[in-house]
Design a protein around this motif. Structure first.
Motif, PDB file in Angstrom:
ATOM      1  N   LEU A 145       0.856  -1.187   0.000  1.00  0.00           N
ATOM      2  CA  LEU A 145       0.000   0.000   0.000  1.00  0.00           C
ATOM      3  C   LEU A 145       0.890   1.233   0.000  1.00  0.00           C
ATOM      4  CD1 LEU A 145      -2.467  -0.779   2.957  1.00  0.00           C
ATOM      5  CD2 LEU A 145      -2.806  -1.275   0.524  1.00  0.00           C
ATOM      6  N   ILE A 146       0.479   2.271  -0.719  1.00  0.00           N
ATOM      7  CA  ILE A 146       1.214   3.534  -0.703  1.00  0.00           C
ATOM      8  C   ILE A 146       0.694   4.371   0.469  1.00  0.00           C
ATOM      9  CG2 ILE A 146       1.920   5.559  -2.037  1.00  0.00           C
ATOM     10  CD1 ILE A 146       2.645   2.877  -3.388  1.00  0.00           C
ATOM     11  N   LEU A 147       1.536   4.574   1.479  1.00  0.00           N
ATOM     12  CA  LEU A 147       1.166   5.363   2.658  1.00  0.00           C
ATOM     13  C   LEU A 147       1.825   6.736   2.637  1.00  0.00           C
ATOM     14  CD1 LEU A 147       1.232   2.466   5.275  1.00  0.00           C
ATOM     15  CD2 LEU A 147      -0.751   3.460   4.106  1.00  0.00           C
ATOM     16  N   ALA A 148       2.531   7.037   1.561  1.00  0.00           N
ATOM     17  CA  ALA A 148       3.044   8.396   1.335  1.00  0.00           C
ATOM     18  C   ALA A 148       1.917   9.176   0.670  1.00  0.00           C
ATOM     19  CB  ALA A 148       4.269   8.347   0.431  1.00  0.00           C
ATOM     20  N   PRO A 149       1.607  10.369   1.182  1.00  0.00           N
ATOM     21  CA  PRO A 149       0.485  11.128   0.612  1.00  0.00           C
ATOM     22  C   PRO A 149       0.789  11.703  -0.764  1.00  0.00           C
ATOM     23  CG  PRO A 149       1.597  12.407   2.307  1.00  0.00           C
ATOM     24  CD  PRO A 149       2.251  11.060   2.301  1.00  0.00           C
ATOM     25  N   GLY A 150      -0.270  11.970  -1.510  1.00  0.00           N
ATOM     26  CA  GLY A 150      -0.129  12.722  -2.749  1.00  0.00           C
ATOM     27  C   GLY A 150       0.126  11.924  -4.002  1.00  0.00           C
ATOM     28  N   HIS A 151       0.015  10.613  -3.937  1.00  0.00           N
ATOM     29  CA  HIS A 151       0.219   9.784  -5.120  1.00  0.00           C
ATOM     30  C   HIS A 151      -1.124   9.203  -5.562  1.00  0.00           C
ATOM     31  CE1 HIS A 151       4.607   9.968  -4.685  1.00  0.00           C
ATOM     32  NE2 HIS A 151       4.344   9.934  -3.382  1.00  0.00           N
ATOM     33  N   ARG A 152      -1.209   8.834  -6.823  1.00  0.00           N
ATOM     34  CA  ARG A 152      -2.479   8.350  -7.363  1.00  0.00           C
ATOM     35  C   ARG A 152      -3.032   7.157  -6.578  1.00  0.00           C
ATOM     36  NH1 ARG A 152      -4.646   4.698 -10.866  1.00  0.00           N
ATOM     37  NH2 ARG A 152      -2.714   3.678 -11.478  1.00  0.00           N
ATOM     38  N   GLN A 168       9.212  10.338   5.235  1.00  0.00           N
ATOM     39  CA  GLN A 168       8.331  10.587   6.373  1.00  0.00           C
ATOM     40  C   GLN A 168       9.090  10.313   7.671  1.00  0.00           C
ATOM     41  OE1 GLN A 168       5.696   8.484   3.591  1.00  0.00           O
ATOM     42  NE2 GLN A 168       4.045   9.036   4.998  1.00  0.00           N
ATOM     43  N   SER A 169       8.591  10.853   8.767  1.00  0.00           N
ATOM     44  CA  SER A 169       9.308  10.745  10.041  1.00  0.00           C
ATOM     45  C   SER A 169       9.180   9.340  10.632  1.00  0.00           C
ATOM     46  CB  SER A 169       8.746  11.757  11.038  1.00  0.00           C
ATOM     47  OG  SER A 169       7.433  11.371  11.437  1.00  0.00           O
ATOM     48  N   LEU A 170      10.133   9.031  11.520  1.00  0.00           N
ATOM     49  CA  LEU A 170      10.091   7.754  12.233  1.00  0.00           C
ATOM     50  C   LEU A 170       8.769   7.627  12.980  1.00  0.00           C
ATOM     51  CD1 LEU A 170      11.466   5.151  13.250  1.00  0.00           C
ATOM     52  CD2 LEU A 170      12.444   6.516  15.110  1.00  0.00           C
ATOM     53  N   ARG A 171       8.339   8.680  13.631  1.00  0.00           N
ATOM     54  CA  ARG A 171       7.094   8.644  14.397  1.00  0.00           C
ATOM     55  C   ARG A 171       5.905   8.289  13.500  1.00  0.00           C
ATOM     56  NH1 ARG A 171       5.328  13.647  18.085  1.00  0.00           N
ATOM     57  NH2 ARG A 171       6.798  12.670  19.479  1.00  0.00           N
ATOM     58  N   GLU A 172       5.833   8.943  12.330  1.00  0.00           N
ATOM     59  CA  GLU A 172       4.718   8.667  11.422  1.00  0.00           C
ATOM     60  C   GLU A 172       4.756   7.224  10.919  1.00  0.00           C
ATOM     61  OE1 GLU A 172       2.527  10.304   7.385  1.00  0.00           O
ATOM     62  OE2 GLU A 172       4.294  11.359   8.117  1.00  0.00           O
ATOM     63  N   ILE A 173       5.941   6.754  10.548  1.00  0.00           N
ATOM     64  CA  ILE A 173       6.072   5.378  10.051  1.00  0.00           C
ATOM     65  C   ILE A 173       5.659   4.382  11.134  1.00  0.00           C
ATOM     66  CG2 ILE A 173       7.748   3.643   9.297  1.00  0.00           C
ATOM     67  CD1 ILE A 173       9.266   6.044   7.930  1.00  0.00           C
ATOM     68  N   VAL A 189       8.208  -2.089   6.082  1.00  0.00           N
ATOM     69  CA  VAL A 189       8.277  -0.675   5.698  1.00  0.00           C
ATOM     70  C   VAL A 189       9.132  -0.574   4.444  1.00  0.00           C
ATOM     71  CG1 VAL A 189       9.221   1.579   6.330  1.00  0.00           C
ATOM     72  CG2 VAL A 189       7.998   0.216   8.042  1.00  0.00           C
ATOM     73  N   GLN A 190       8.596   0.043   3.401  1.00  0.00           N
ATOM     74  CA  GLN A 190       9.364   0.294   2.183  1.00  0.00           C
ATOM     75  C   GLN A 190       9.681   1.779   2.123  1.00  0.00           C
ATOM     76  OE1 GLN A 190       8.105  -1.752  -1.378  1.00  0.00           O
ATOM     77  NE2 GLN A 190       8.464   0.083  -2.612  1.00  0.00           N
ATOM     78  N   LEU A 191      10.963   2.106   2.078  1.00  0.00           N
ATOM     79  CA  LEU A 191      11.411   3.498   2.063  1.00  0.00           C
ATOM     80  C   LEU A 191      11.766   3.907   0.643  1.00  0.00           C
ATOM     81  CD1 LEU A 191      13.653   3.470   5.276  1.00  0.00           C
ATOM     82  CD2 LEU A 191      11.284   4.268   5.051  1.00  0.00           C
ATOM     83  N   HIS A 192      10.997   4.834   0.102  1.00  0.00           N
ATOM     84  CA  HIS A 192      11.121   5.202  -1.307  1.00  0.00           C
ATOM     85  C   HIS A 192      11.718   6.590  -1.501  1.00  0.00           C
ATOM     86  CE1 HIS A 192      10.173   3.909  -5.344  1.00  0.00           C
ATOM     87  NE2 HIS A 192       9.372   2.971  -4.897  1.00  0.00           N
ATOM     88  N   GLY A 193      12.230   7.207  -0.419  1.00  0.00           N
ATOM     89  CA  GLY A 193      12.783   8.562  -0.535  1.00  0.00           C
ATOM     90  C   GLY A 193      14.274   8.580  -0.313  1.00  0.00           C
ATOM     91  N   GLN A 194      14.746   9.646   0.344  1.00  0.00           N
ATOM     92  CA  GLN A 194      16.184   9.794   0.610  1.00  0.00           C
ATOM     93  C   GLN A 194      16.520   9.410   2.054  1.00  0.00           C
ATOM     94  OE1 GLN A 194      14.503  12.559  -1.215  1.00  0.00           O
ATOM     95  NE2 GLN A 194      15.074  11.206  -2.884  1.00  0.00           N
ATOM     96  N   GLU A 195      15.839   8.413   2.576  1.00  0.00           N
ATOM     97  CA  GLU A 195      16.058   8.008   3.967  1.00  0.00           C
ATOM     98  C   GLU A 195      17.456   7.415   4.144  1.00  0.00           C
ATOM     99  OE1 GLU A 195      11.737   7.628   2.810  1.00  0.00           O
ATOM    100  OE2 GLU A 195      13.580   6.791   2.004  1.00  0.00           O
ATOM    101  N   LEU A 251      17.753   5.788   9.886  1.00  0.00           N
ATOM    102  CA  LEU A 251      16.304   5.562   9.931  1.00  0.00           C
ATOM    103  C   LEU A 251      15.991   4.090   9.697  1.00  0.00           C
ATOM    104  CD1 LEU A 251      13.499   6.838  10.296  1.00  0.00           C
ATOM    105  CD2 LEU A 251      13.430   7.191   7.817  1.00  0.00           C
ATOM    106  N   VAL A 252      16.700   3.461   8.760  1.00  0.00           N
ATOM    107  CA  VAL A 252      16.520   2.024   8.526  1.00  0.00           C
ATOM    108  C   VAL A 252      16.725   1.270   9.840  1.00  0.00           C
ATOM    109  CG1 VAL A 252      17.505  -0.010   7.375  1.00  0.00           C
ATOM    110  CG2 VAL A 252      17.182   2.112   6.080  1.00  0.00           C
ATOM    111  N   ALA A 253      17.823   1.576  10.526  1.00  0.00           N
ATOM    112  CA  ALA A 253      18.142   0.890  11.786  1.00  0.00           C
ATOM    113  C   ALA A 253      17.086   1.157  12.852  1.00  0.00           C
ATOM    114  CB  ALA A 253      19.525   1.322  12.276  1.00  0.00           C
ATOM    115  N   ALA A 254      16.631   2.406  12.940  1.00  0.00           N
ATOM    116  CA  ALA A 254      15.632   2.765  13.955  1.00  0.00           C
ATOM    117  C   ALA A 254      14.314   2.030  13.715  1.00  0.00           C
ATOM    118  CB  ALA A 254      15.400   4.273  13.952  1.00  0.00           C
ATOM    119  N   ILE A 255      13.896   1.947  12.471  1.00  0.00           N
ATOM    120  CA  ILE A 255      12.645   1.242  12.155  1.00  0.00           C
ATOM    121  C   ILE A 255      12.788  -0.235  12.475  1.00  0.00           C
ATOM    122  CG2 ILE A 255      11.098   0.552  10.274  1.00  0.00           C
ATOM    123  CD1 ILE A 255      11.884   3.270   8.909  1.00  0.00           C
TER     124      ILE A 255
END
Length: 191
Positions: free
Chosen positions: A28-35, A63-68, A78-84, A88-92
Motif C-alpha cells: 500500500l502507498i502510505l506516502a500522501p499525494g500519489h495516485r 516521512q518521520s520515524l514517528r509517522e512510520i 516498511v518500504q522506504l522510497h525517498g532519501q532516507e 532511519l533504517v536501523a531505527a525502524i
C-alpha cells in the motif's frame, strides 16, 4: 525461488483479488499525494480484510520515524522510497519492522535493510537495463515496468529474491484479477 509482491493496491476490491491470488507480499502507498495513496483508515480496513498469511508492506517517502511507526499495527514491512538514511533504517528495524530500501540502478549502495529494491524511478513503471543490477549480500527485490510479457525474462536474468509489480497488475489503471493471477502463476511456475 523468486517471490512476488503486488503493490499499489488502493481499493477494497484489490484486497479480494489479493486473497484469491495469494502473492508473497502486498503493498500500500502510505506516502500522501500519489495516485494510489491510501488513508490510514482505508489501510486499517484493508489489513483487516487481507489474509493473515500475506504480509502488508507500507510504502513511505521521506516521512518521520514517528509517522512510520504509527502504522506498526497495520503493516508488517516498511518500504522506504525517498532519501532516507541508514540511521532511519536501523531505527525502524529496531522497532521490529523489517525495511525494504529502494535504490535506483545507478545508486546501489550497501544497506542493513532486510531487502533492497532496485527500481528505475519513483514507482513510475519504467524498465531499466537489468544488467545494471549488481550482486549484493542483501536480498534483492526488482521493480520497474515488470509485466506478464517480461516477467520470466527478468527473473531468469536477474534472479531476484522478489519481483515487485504495481502497474503491471492493472488494466486502465485499476487492479485486474486476471492480470494478477497470471503474474503470480508465472512466478510460481519457475523451474
Amino acid at each position: 525461488m523468486t517471490k512476488i509482491k503486488l503493490c499499489g493496491n488502493f481499493r477494497l476490491q484489490d484486497i479480494d483479488y489479493l486473497n484469491q491470488v495469494q502473492p508473497d507480499f502486498a503493498g500500500l502507498i502510505l506516502a500522501p499525494g500519489h495516485r494510489r495513496s491510501v488513508s490510514r483508515t482505508l489501510a486499517q480496513t484493508m489489513r483487516s480484510q487481507l489474509a493473515d498469511n500475506i504480509p502488508l508492506v507500507g510504502v513511505f517517502m521521506n516521512q518521520s520515524l514517528r509517522e512510520i511507526l504509527s502504522y506498526q499495527d497495520i503493516i508488517q514491512y516498511v518500504q522506504l522510497h525517498g532519501q532516507e538514511d541508514e540511521a532511519l533504517v536501523a531505527a525502524i528495524q529496531a522497532h521490529g519492522l523489517p525495511v525494504i530500501k529502494v535504490m535506483t540502478p545507478d545508486q546501489q549502495v550497501s544497506t542493513h535493510a532486510a531487502y533492497r529494491l532496485i527500481d528505475a524511478g519513483a514507482g513510475d513503471g519504467q524498465v531499466f537495463d537489468w544488467q545494471q543490477v549488481v550482486a549484493s549480500t542483501t536480498p534483492t527485490m526488482l521493480a520497474g515496468g515488470l509485466n506478464i510479457s517480461n516477467l520470466e525474462q527478468a527473473i531468469h536474468q536477474v534472479q531476484p529474491d522478489v519481483v515487485d509489480i504495481s502497474s503491471g497488475s492493472e488494466l486502465a489503471g485499476i487492479k485486474n484479477l486476471a492480470q494478477m493471477q497470471k503474474l503470480v502463476q508465472k512466478v510460481r511456475n519457475q523451474t
